[in-house]
Write an enzyme that holds these catalytic residues in place. Structure first.
Site, PDB file in Angstrom:
ATOM      1  N   ASP A 734       1.921 -25.503-103.511  1.00  0.00           N
ATOM      2  CA  ASP A 734       1.232 -25.906-102.301  1.00  0.00           C
ATOM      3  C   ASP A 734       2.232 -26.788-101.540  1.00  0.00           C
ATOM      4  O   ASP A 734       3.268 -27.180-102.086  1.00  0.00           O
ATOM      5  CB  ASP A 734      -0.069 -26.657-102.614  1.00  0.00           C
ATOM      6  CG  ASP A 734      -0.993 -26.701-101.390  1.00  0.00           C
ATOM      7  OD1 ASP A 734      -0.517 -26.437-100.270  1.00  0.00           O
ATOM      8  OD2 ASP A 734      -2.189 -27.006-101.556  1.00  0.00           O
TER       9      ASP A 734
HETATM   10  C1  BGC Z   1      -3.034 -26.644 -98.156  1.00  0.00           C
HETATM   11  C2  BGC Z   1      -2.816 -25.172 -98.422  1.00  0.00           C
HETATM   12  C3  BGC Z   1      -2.186 -24.535 -97.221  1.00  0.00           C
HETATM   13  C4  BGC Z   1      -0.877 -25.249 -96.914  1.00  0.00           C
HETATM   14  C5  BGC Z   1      -0.120 -24.672 -95.723  1.00  0.00           C
HETATM   15  C6  BGC Z   1      -1.783 -27.334 -97.663  1.00  0.00           C
HETATM   16  O1  BGC Z   1      -2.085 -28.602 -97.164  1.00  0.00           O
HETATM   17  O2  BGC Z   1      -3.515 -27.271 -99.311  1.00  0.00           O
HETATM   18  O3  BGC Z   1      -4.024 -24.534 -98.735  1.00  0.00           O
HETATM   19  O4  BGC Z   1      -1.989 -23.160 -97.424  1.00  0.00           O
HETATM   20  O5  BGC Z   1      -1.172 -26.603 -96.624  1.00  0.00           O
HETATM   21  O6  BGC Z   1      -0.750 -24.942 -94.535  1.00  0.00           O
END
Ligand code: BGC
Length: 823
Positions: A734
């Protein structure tokens, strides 16, 4: 910009265009997204409508037929189309609100009241702060006088009251008025409206489950209740179609709605800043309520009414040691068309292992059945899929999936509570379905829930110590380190040569030096990478000139579950819970296939979706992005999404692996969970999705699982995901990750620690410091390879092969895009 409610006036004050009619829509789209596929809008509307759950329909107040309706509540205009954060923040080309939707569906709306709300809403626009994670959970309600309500009651026969909530990333819902609970103003509105109208219908426009105990206070004065969830740009219009009866109500709950928050078994531990003890173990949602506290359920899992009645005729057509097969007749015996979802639940014997009273084993939604029409549904349940994981050796088979000897009961129906017991199959001997090895087990002591029985044999909550980890992690990893292929230096082999069969992947990888391998193990250093479509979430693969020279294409990732998040306009689709509530897998695949086509139009190669964490607790801020409290619904829905997206040649990326069940302190919190609950509840959906739909990419989560951050979790990613489930795709983090040093291999820190776990790519790829994200990568990998006991070249090559698998799978789509640009 969170995707926000809008005013009916069609202005763009919140950056979103509100449409008021189908005729206006084409004009709006000329300005916003002329490329939008009308079929996508149509299926999105159908899906949003099928996800609407009708919880109450006293006196058949719905569908509205020819009644004139007075619509109360500002959310009729300031509609919450989606939640906040990466799962919602799509630049949506248009959004419907409920009043416009009702008019579109041919419902007579009291104009005087609608005008009052229109004026008030434009004078009191929602206050939306731009701060990430600080968006409001609700908007203050218009004060409503008894006179206004009484006057409306002289013009309209039915009142519709709309209540809305949003939640989102980085902040959990709160057990407070305005979030999980009603506000005083909403209460007053309900009091006032139900005093004036004999028939009131409540529409809940909320992504997450909220407290509904107040419904009981109004008796029959609240005649209808619809849980609309958040259906995206077409959501309000879809709800209107259901209210009007144009599309029959057919959604079913994918979560239990309990009488109070305290009734949820997670509530005692949810929200802890540093530690979250999953003491309820496998007894999540209905698994708990049906076993221990059936009277604490207001609306059971799987429940939802329609506008007609169905007769269910389940027959067992075959049962043996391997499977049981049902043929279930579903007949529409009412007077309106409708769809019904049949559900099969199983009860395992529970000899040495505690078992929930009921576990969902299979489901199917029928097609649209006219009055008198019927459909025969065949559902087959494999016993092996009902196996339990014995983490304590209680059956004599530690770390094995087992079926205990004894009676297996099967129940068929249309919700967990009312499903009737239709078959019992006795298994004479215990069967070990799969022997695996201990992985990701707890390293701390805690007690977990189990079933105790009183003198009458009734289930009572009991507690037992959770089994602790015993594996020698260091030894396990050291014995599994992959051999390296000798580095050859550049021999002129391009990745295309591998695709064309003139060189092997190993020979290609052998050319890469440590720097190139390290670059493949990270994305481009920032979000919004110049290597991808404007506003992308990040790019991986060909992130440097030397990698691109070898034919490695840059791969563009975008969020996310409810729509493609870019600088460009893109469709806002029903959120996860709304989709799951349809229980309609083919419809979800049809929708996400069109979503995949939109990805190609917009320049997205990897959709950071589906979100598939379990709804462990109703306060989790991101529940709207996820599907259910049940792993079967979660896994099957996720597989349906992945199949749809990937049918178009682009990739899906299920997330967040694993046990990311709260937003409070999400990057540091430790989910302490037994190995059994982890495998049966929190990993099971991922397992189904991986085995059935083979997602090309997968995202780890921010949190720790039993003391190890998911992005460093060798047991989760190498032992279980890749080893047991055979996953060969690309695993990414993530966005950014927490710094740490491997406790067993001190020469491995941060990215080196991560690569050893086979978490292949850091996203976006730059370093995150206390001052925020930086536009440079660290050199922990290169440094680690240089020191004794550090990361090996073999591990880097293994990771490179995982990344290149994704790049190669996407090559046709990426090349077609490049050609188009050049052409
Ligand atoms: C989130 C993810 C997301 C990523 C990219 C993170 O803060 O937890 O689910 O895909 O950001 O935007």
């Amino acid at each position: 910009m969170p995707t926000t409610p809008v005013t009916e006036s069609g202005d763009r004050s919140h950056g979103v265009m509100a449409v008021e009619s189908v005729a206006q829509l084409s004009t709006v789209l000329e300005d916003t997204d002329p490329t939008l596929d009308p079929a996508l809008g149509r299926i999105a509307r159908q899906a949003a409508a099928e996800g609407v759950v009708l919880l109450r329909n006293d006196g058949r107040v719905l569908p509205l037929a020819h009644a004139t309706v007075a619509v109360f509540g500002r959310v009729q205009l300031d509609w919450f189309a989606v939640g906040y954060g990466s799962g919602g923040d799509v630049k949506v080309p248009y959004v419907w609100n409920l009043v416009a939707g009702l008019r579109d569906a041919g419902v007579a709306v009291d104009g005087e009241l609608a005008e009052l709300y229109r004026r008030w809403c434009s004078e009191h626009p929602p206050e939306l702060t731009g701060t990430w994670g600080q968006w409001p959970h609700h908007f203050p309600e218009m004060p409503l006088s008894a006179e206004v309500a009484a006057a409306a009651a002289t013009r309209a026969e039915v009142a519709v009251v709309v209540i809305g909530r949003a939640a989102g990333e980085a902040r959990d819902s709160l057990r407070e008025p305005g979030s999980f609970e009603l506000t005083a103003a909403e209460r007053t509105m309900l009091d006032t409206v139900t005093a004036a109208f004999a028939r009131t219908v409540v529409v809940l426009d909320a992504g997450n489950v909220m407290d509904l105990s107040w419904i009981a206070d109004y008796g029959h004065r609240i005649s209808g209740v619809l849980y609309a969830w958040q259906g995206g740009m077409e959501g309000a219009r879809a709800v209107a179609a259901v209210l009007a009866g144009e599309i029959p109500a057919s959604g079913k709950l994918t979560d239990t709605i309990a009488w109070s928050y305290d009734d949820y078994p997670s509530s005692a531990n949810f929200g802890g800043r540093d530690v979250n003890v999953y003491a309820e173990d496998i007894f999540v949602g209905y698994r708990y309520f049906e076993t221990f506290a059936p009277d604490r359920v207001q609306f059971p899992f799987g429940f939802g009414l329609g506008y007609t009645d169905f007769e269910i005729d389940p027959r067992v057509v075959q049962a043996d040691d391997v499977a049981i097969e049902f043929s279930i007749g579903v007949r529409n015996v009412g007077t309106a068309p409708g769809k019904e979802t049949v559900q099969v639940y199983a009860t395992a014997p529970g000899v040495a292992l505690s078992q929930p009273a009921r576990v969902l084993a299979a489901f199917h939604k029928t097609g649209l059945l006219a009055p008198g029409e019927s459909e025969r549904v065949t559902l087959r349940v494999l016993f092996d899929e009902l196996a339990s994981y014995d983490d304590a050796g209680a059956t004599g088979h530690p770390h094995a999936w087992v079926l205990e000897a004894g009676d297996y009961l099967f129940h068929v129906g249309t919700d967990v509570r009312s499903a009737a017991t239709v078959a019992t199959v006795t298994r004479d001997a215990l069967r070990v379905v799969r022997q695996v090895s201990e992985a990701a087990a707890p390293v701390h002591d805690f007690s977990r829930m189990r079933v105790d029985r009183d003198d009458e044999g009734r289930a009572r909550v009991g507690w037992e110590p959770v089994p602790r980890a015993t594996v020698d992690r260091k030894g396990r990893i050291a014995s599994e380190l992959p051999p390296a292929t000798a580095v050859t230096g550049d021999l002129g082999i391009r990745l295309d040569d591998v695709d064309e069969g003139t060189a092997t992947l190993d020979a290609f990888v052998a050319q890469l030096d440590v720097t190139e391998l390290a670059d493949l193990a990270r994305g481009d250093v920032t979000m919004h990478s110049p290597l991808g479509a404007a506003g992308n979430a990040g790019v991986l693969g060909g992130v440097t000139a030397s990698l691109r020279d070898k034919g490695i294409r840059p791969v563009t990732t975008t969020d996310g579950p409810s729509g493609i998040r870019l600088s460009a306009y893109a469709s806002l689709l029903p959120s996860g819970t709304a989709l799951a509530s349809t229980w309609n897998l083919p419809l979800v695949t049809e929708l996400t296939a069109l979503h995949g086509q939109e990805m190609i139009r917009k320049g997205s190669d990897v959709l950071l979706s589906p979100g598939m964490n379990i709804h462990r607790d109703p306060l989790c801020g991101r529940n709207f992005e996820y599907f259910s409290e049940d792993p079967l619904v979660t896994g099957r829905m996720a597989a349906a999404v992945v199949r749809g997206v990937q049918s178009q040649g682009v990739a899906a990326c299920p997330k967040h692996f694993a046990a990311n069940n709260q937003e409070t302190n999400r990057t540091r919190n430790d989910s302490r969970v037994s190995e059994r609950a982890l495998r049966e509840i929190y990993l099971r959906g991922f397992e189904l999705c991986v085995r059935e739909a083979r997602p090309l990419a997968l995202m780890t989560s921010y949190n720790q699982v039993n003391g190890v951050w998911a992005h460093y979790h060798h047991d989760l990613v190498t032992v279980i995901l890749r080893g047991e489930w055979g996953y060969e795709g690309c695993v990414i983090t993530d966005w950014w990750m927490e710094d740490a040093t491997d406790p067993d291999f001190p020469a491995l820190a941060n990215n080196a620690y991560r690569v050893r776990a086979q978490v292949d790519v850091l996203m976006p790829g730059g370093v995150k410091t206390d001052d925020g994200p930086q536009a440079y990568a660290d050199d922990t990998i290169v440094q680690s390879v240089a020191v004794p006991g550090g990361l090996t070249v073999g591990e880097l090559q293994r990771g490179a092969r995982n990344v290149l698998g994704l790049v190669r799978a996407l090559r046709p789509v990426i090349d077609a895009r490049t050609q188009e640009r050049v052409g």
